[in-house]
Design a protein around this motif. Structure first.
Motif, short mmCIF file in Angstrom:
data_model
loop_
_atom_site.label_atom_id
_atom_site.label_comp_id
_atom_site.label_asym_id
_atom_site.label_seq_id
_atom_site.Cartn_x
_atom_site.Cartn_y
_atom_site.Cartn_z
N GLU A 87 -5.15 -4.58 -2.38
CA GLU A 87 -4.78 -4.13 -1.03
C GLU A 87 -5.22 -5.15 0.02
OE1 GLU A 87 -3.02 -1.62 -0.11
OE2 GLU A 87 -2.84 -0.48 -1.96
N ILE A 88 -6.49 -5.57 -0.05
CA ILE A 88 -6.99 -6.53 0.94
C ILE A 88 -6.30 -7.88 0.76
CG2 ILE A 88 -9.02 -7.81 1.72
CD1 ILE A 88 -10.73 -5.39 1.00
N GLY A 89 -6.17 -8.32 -0.48
CA GLY A 89 -5.51 -9.60 -0.74
C GLY A 89 -4.07 -9.62 -0.25
N SER A 90 -3.34 -8.54 -0.50
CA SER A 90 -1.93 -8.48 -0.08
C SER A 90 -1.80 -8.43 1.43
CB SER A 90 -1.26 -7.25 -0.71
OG SER A 90 -1.25 -7.34 -2.11
N CYS A 91 -2.63 -7.61 2.08
CA CYS A 91 -2.57 -7.50 3.54
C CYS A 91 -2.97 -8.81 4.21
CB CYS A 91 -3.47 -6.36 4.02
SG CYS A 91 -2.83 -4.72 3.62
N PHE A 92 -3.95 -9.50 3.64
CA PHE A 92 -4.33 -10.80 4.18
C PHE A 92 -3.18 -11.79 4.07
CE2 PHE A 92 -5.70 -15.14 3.15
CZ PHE A 92 -6.30 -15.49 4.35
N ALA A 93 -2.56 -11.85 2.90
CA ALA A 93 -1.46 -12.80 2.68
C ALA A 93 -0.28 -12.51 3.60
CB ALA A 93 -1.03 -12.75 1.21
N ILE A 94 0.06 -11.23 3.75
CA ILE A 94 1.19 -10.86 4.61
C ILE A 94 0.94 -11.29 6.04
CG2 ILE A 94 2.40 -8.89 5.66
CD1 ILE A 94 2.05 -7.45 2.94
N THR A 95 -0.23 -10.97 6.57
CA THR A 95 -0.53 -11.31 7.98
C THR A 95 -0.70 -12.81 8.17
OG1 THR A 95 -2.87 -10.85 7.54
CG2 THR A 95 -1.57 -9.08 8.52
N LEU A 208 -10.13 -11.58 -5.08
CA LEU A 208 -8.99 -10.92 -4.45
C LEU A 208 -7.74 -11.14 -5.29
CD1 LEU A 208 -9.51 -11.77 -0.66
CD2 LEU A 208 -9.97 -9.60 -1.81
N ASP A 209 -6.93 -10.11 -5.40
CA ASP A 209 -5.74 -10.16 -6.26
C ASP A 209 -4.49 -10.36 -5.40
OD1 ASP A 209 -3.77 -9.88 -8.14
OD2 ASP A 209 -4.62 -8.08 -9.06
N PHE A 210 -3.87 -11.52 -5.53
CA PHE A 210 -2.66 -11.83 -4.76
C PHE A 210 -1.42 -11.65 -5.64
CE2 PHE A 210 -6.10 -14.29 -2.82
CZ PHE A 210 -5.99 -13.89 -1.50
N ASP A 211 -1.17 -10.41 -6.00
CA ASP A 211 -0.02 -10.08 -6.85
C ASP A 211 1.24 -10.04 -5.98
OD1 ASP A 211 1.99 -8.54 -8.23
OD2 ASP A 211 0.42 -7.92 -9.64
N ILE A 212 2.18 -10.93 -6.25
CA ILE A 212 3.36 -11.06 -5.41
C ILE A 212 4.21 -9.78 -5.41
CG2 ILE A 212 4.72 -12.11 -7.27
CD1 ILE A 212 4.94 -12.89 -3.49
N ASN A 213 4.34 -9.14 -6.55
CA ASN A 213 5.14 -7.91 -6.62
C ASN A 213 4.47 -6.78 -5.85
OD1 ASN A 213 7.21 -9.00 -8.27
ND2 ASN A 213 5.91 -8.73 -10.09
N TYR A 214 3.15 -6.69 -5.96
CA TYR A 214 2.39 -5.67 -5.22
C TYR A 214 2.51 -5.93 -3.72
CZ TYR A 214 -1.35 -2.23 -4.62
OH TYR A 214 -2.07 -1.11 -4.28
N MET A 215 2.48 -7.21 -3.36
CA MET A 215 2.58 -7.60 -1.96
C MET A 215 3.95 -7.22 -1.39
SD MET A 215 2.02 -11.44 -0.49
CE MET A 215 0.78 -11.69 -1.76
N ILE A 216 4.99 -7.45 -2.16
CA ILE A 216 6.35 -7.09 -1.72
C ILE A 216 6.46 -5.58 -1.55
CG2 ILE A 216 8.78 -7.04 -2.43
CD1 ILE A 216 8.31 -9.77 -3.77
N GLY A 217 5.83 -4.83 -2.46
CA GLY A 217 5.84 -3.37 -2.35
C GLY A 217 5.20 -2.89 -1.06
N ILE A 218 4.07 -3.50 -0.68
CA ILE A 218 3.41 -3.15 0.59
C ILE A 218 4.30 -3.54 1.77
CG2 ILE A 218 1.46 -3.68 2.12
CD1 ILE A 218 -0.30 -3.92 -0.33
#
Length: 451
Positions: A87-95, A208-218
């Motif tokens: 969650e934290i990794g994906s939100c960081f990457a998106i922003t 931190l987990d930067f899973d691209i598919n999880y990130m796209i889902g968020i």
């Protein structure tokens, strides 16, 4: 269950934690306001104008950069803390990546704009905050785990250091470039300090987990967030823009001075609603009845806050307006009208928070867009007739009308407000609150859960 979840459900240390949270925000707003006044006195008119334009540009772009992603992240951490690395990794990457894209677009657009080179430089420097802001995402971990003493310490140290540097800089050598660099450094300082506590608590950035598919889902879930932020920003500025267009800059200044104090009151009051947002998110998942009673309690608190503001405006309103000049006292009735709207404005903020929890993002967007459209329509008719008093009427009527239309088939929303103000609920809420304050043992058994 994680200990912090039990603390959220039992409202453990809620008053002491809120005191830390509220005081740090209060001091920040007060000192920010004073520094702006000092900057206006020390800088040249041109430089202060550049600073205002740069800040406005930043607020607009920042609203597009998923600045409200904390609504999603705080809720998801409370519900699924075990997935915090993703969650934290994906939100960081998106922003972070989205901010870089926005900053690049800004730089390209400025190349083609025929404005002063110094102004372009000031805008680009101040908007470097876009790049550093994503690193403060680790603040959410401190927030939802109730580490408000640490948050207070960070903000106070930040406030002392950078308030001194800004004042010293403006006093010794008033320079707009130095000032905007200090704002950027202040944001970097906050992010680094938050990251320090994140690591000190035993968490590692490398995990931190930067899973691209999880990130796209968020991203699919929060794709409307930039529009929601922009709509809020526009709804706050519509009145001033239309007053300026119809009545001139002077009347816009009158309205700004009247609404400024009430805006600060709303911002500070809404801190309470944001503070209990994690509690609301978790409570809704585990106990719907408890969630409803918490919602009603917050409505009741909002009523007493607004009642205090109305009484304060009645007694001290004219004295406040006299601070700006005798001419401002003529708009005393407008101040009273806007202060009377604080209760409904807080209800709207609380209702929006609830819809964030429920993932009803389209409902929020419809409400904000409707407020803007109706406000423009009513302003077109009422400002030419009643002046700035008409603008105040437009704001109130637009909010009431769109809120009614969106909830026209959901009478429960109105029934909850009515129940919240009933003598029975006020008595029960008062008893529960006093028990939370004075009963120190076993706070998880507090009667606040039985409202």
């Amino acid at each position: 269950m994680f200990k912090f979840k039990k603390d959220l459900l039992s409202f453990k240390n809620i008053f002491s934690n809120f005191a830390y949270f509220f005081l740090s925000n209060l001091l920040f707003h007060v000192f920010s306001f004073l520094i702006i006044i000092f900057a206006a006195r020390k800088l040249t008119i041109t430089d202060f104008g550049y600073f205002t334009i740069a800040q406005t540009t930043f607020f607009i772009i920042f609203s597009f950069s998923f600045s409200n992603i904390y609504f999603y992240l705080n809720k998801s951490l409370v519900r699924n803390y075990i997935l915090r690395r993703k969650e934290i990794g994906s939100c960081f990457a998106i922003t972070f990546y989205f901010s870089i894209v926005l900053y690049s677009i800004l730089a390209i657009v400025l190349l083609f704009l025929e404005i002063d080179t110094d102004l372009k430089k000031i805008i680009l420097i101040l908007n470097l905050i876009l790049i550093s802001e994503p690193f403060s995402i680790f603040y959410s971990k401190l927030f939802i785990k109730g580490q408000f003493k640490k948050i207070f310490k960070i903000k106070i140290i930040q406030l002392i250091i950078f308030s001194f540097l800004k004042i010293y800089s403006l006093y010794t050598d008033p320079n707009i470039t130095t000032l905007v660099y200090l704002y950027v450094l202040e944001n970097i300082f906050f992010s680094i300090y938050v990251m320090y506590y994140y690591k000190k608590d035993g968490y590692y950035f490398t995990r931190l987990d930067f899973d691209i598919n999880y990130m796209i889902g968020i991203l699919k879930k929060i794709i409307l967030f930039p529009l929601l932020s922009l709509a809020i920003l526009l709804s706050m500025r519509i009145d001033l823009l239309m007053i300026s267009a119809y009545l001139g800059v002077e009347q816009s200044g009158y309205y700004s001075s009247i609404s400024r104090l009430l805006t600060v009151i709303l911002l500070l009051s809404s801190q309470l609603l944001f503070f209990v947002y994690p509690n609301m998110s978790l409570t809704r998942d585990l106990d719907h009845k408890k969630f409803t009673n918490l919602y009603k309690t917050l409505i009741l608190f909002s009523f007493f806050i607004s009642l205090s503001c109305m009484i304060g405006s009645l007694i001290f309103g004219k004295y406040y307006l006299e601070l700006f000049g005798n001419k401002f006292v003529n708009n005393y009735q407008t101040l009273l009208l806007l202060s009377g709207n604080i209760f409904f404005s807080l209800i709207v903020i609380l209702w929006v928070n609830k819809n964030y929890i429920k993932n009803n993002y389209l409902v929020i967007l419809a409400f904000q867009s409707g407020c803007i459209i109706f406000n423009i329509i009513f302003n077109n008719y009422l400002i030419p007739i009643y002046g700035i008093y008409g603008a105040a009427i437009s704001t109130i009527v637009a909010q009431l009308l769109i809120f009614f239309l969106i909830n026209i088939f959901k009478w429960k929303e109105f029934d909850i407000i009515i129940q919240s103000l009933s003598p029975k609920f006020i008595k029960a809420s008062a008893i529960a609150t006093f028990k939370v304050i004075f009963v120190k043992k076993n706070p998880e058994k507090s009667e606040i859960n039985k409202l």
